[in-house]
Design an enzyme around this catalytic site. Structure first.
Site, PDB file in Angstrom:
ATOM      1  N   ASP B 145      70.107   8.299  55.892  1.00 61.51           N
ATOM      2  CA  ASP B 145      71.092   9.375  55.718  1.00 61.51           C
ATOM      3  C   ASP B 145      71.850   9.164  54.413  1.00 61.51           C
ATOM      4  OD1 ASP B 145      70.527  10.342  58.188  1.00 61.51           O
ATOM      5  OD2 ASP B 145      72.433   9.781  59.115  1.00 61.51           O
ATOM      6  N   ASP B 147      75.394   8.899  53.324  1.00 58.81           N
ATOM      7  CA  ASP B 147      76.751   8.746  53.864  1.00 58.81           C
ATOM      8  C   ASP B 147      77.748   9.063  52.761  1.00 58.81           C
ATOM      9  OD1 ASP B 147      76.008   7.942  56.463  1.00 58.81           O
ATOM     10  OD2 ASP B 147      75.589   5.926  55.742  1.00 58.81           O
TER      11      ASP B 147
END
Lengths: 99, 220
Positions: B145, B147
């Site tokens: 991901d 972040d």
């Protein structure tokens, strides 16, 4: 990745569906359904292995206060016990709101 | 590196000796020894600073490889705030084959969309840019991901937040935006769902629920 399963005998039936939390680092999502049978079941998928006892403690404490009888599906992304407890409380509130 | 004045959650801190780090497990698991042999770096956790000890976390390659501990403030060698990597376009310093990963490609495409905002990056991308250690993942099972850490993000309504996130999520990877103010933060995605009356806010003293997260992160 670890899958954990817990069962409880609880008295307050869940009547509706509730969904709280998010898929994000340090967080978790909880889906709550009416129980399939008599038992309260929790199926937890977690990226953090080796925390079964920590889960057990958080769940024991939560259900001692709020004996919700339902089916809980939990997707955990490394939430701290504090976040888990707060999300469970939020699920309980969501179930109340929908009544 | 100048004098260390302010330390915030998500900052990466480097140090010289393993002994500077006090970890909550002893003896250390193998992955932790391995991680420390590759890079002496930790990420600041939310929590109370006491007696010059900063709450930090050590990470390994796998998601379940995380260990909490404390670093002595006096032993910090270098501090990377999440915006460091954006200001320095640190991805340019990575080997070409790493720059080609979906997550880094997405970061490159997102950067021009956020020029009007204060923002930074944490998680595996920041770790890899700070250390050169391969930490970002790309496999059929799991792609890292993004972040994103956004301080002082102007207040948005739910529809605006949805639109904002949709723009950041068009590059084949999940952009996870945390709105932060000081030590506090909440997930913009949770807010954008518009599903619950209350949003979870992480604070130094633990999580709380609030109906007005934009206000609450500034009050705590």
């Amino acid at each position: 990745m670890e899958k954990l399963h817990f069962e409880y005998q609880n008295s307050t039936p869940v009547k509706k569906f509730a969904h709280v939390g998010v898929v994000a680092s340090g967080d978790l999502e909880i889906l709550v359904y009416p129980a399939d049978g008599e038992k309260t079941t929790l199926d937890i998928t977690t990226g953090s292995d080796g925390f079964e006892k920590v889960w057990q403690n958080v769940l024991d404490r939560f259900f001692a206060r709020y004996p919700l009888n339902g089916k809980f599906i939990v997707h955990d992304f490394g939430a701290t016990p504090g976040v888990v407890n707060l999300r469970l409380t939020q699920a309980m509130e969501a179930l109340k709101d929908e009544k | 590196m100048g004098k260390i004045t302010n330390i915030w959650p998500h900052d990466l801190l480097t140090f010289t000796n393993d002994d500077d780090l006090i970890l909550e497990e002893n003896p250390l698991p193998e992955w932790a020894k391995d991680s420390l042999s590759k890079a002496k770096i930790v990420v600041v956790r939310r929590g109370q600073f006491k007696n010059g000890l900063i709450p930090v976390g050590l990470r390994g390659y796998e998601r379940n490889q995380r260990l909490a501990g404390y670093l002595k403030k006096s032993s910090i060698v270098k501090q990377y705030h999440p915006d460091y990597f954006i200001k320095h376009e640190s991805w340019c310093d990575l080997p070409i084959e790493r720059q080609k990963l979906i997550a880094f490609q997405a970061l490159v495409k997102i950067a021009p969309l956020l020029t009007d905002y204060q923002w930074g990056i944490s998680g595996s991308l920041a770790y890899e840019m700070a250390t050169g250690v391969k930490m970002v993942k790309e496999s059929p099972e799991h792609t890292s991901d993004l972040d994103l850490i956004m301080p002082d993000l102007p207040k948005m309504n739910v529809a605006e937040a949805r639109k904002f996130l949709a723009r950041l999520n068009q590059f084949c990877t999940h952009a996870d935006v945390q709105v932060v103010y000081g030590e506090n933060g909440f997930s913009l995605e949770e807010y954008a769902l518009g599903r619950d009356q209350q949003i979870l806010i992480k604070t130094a003293t633990g999580p709380i629920l609030s109906e007005n997260p934009w206000q609450a992160i500034k009050e705590r």
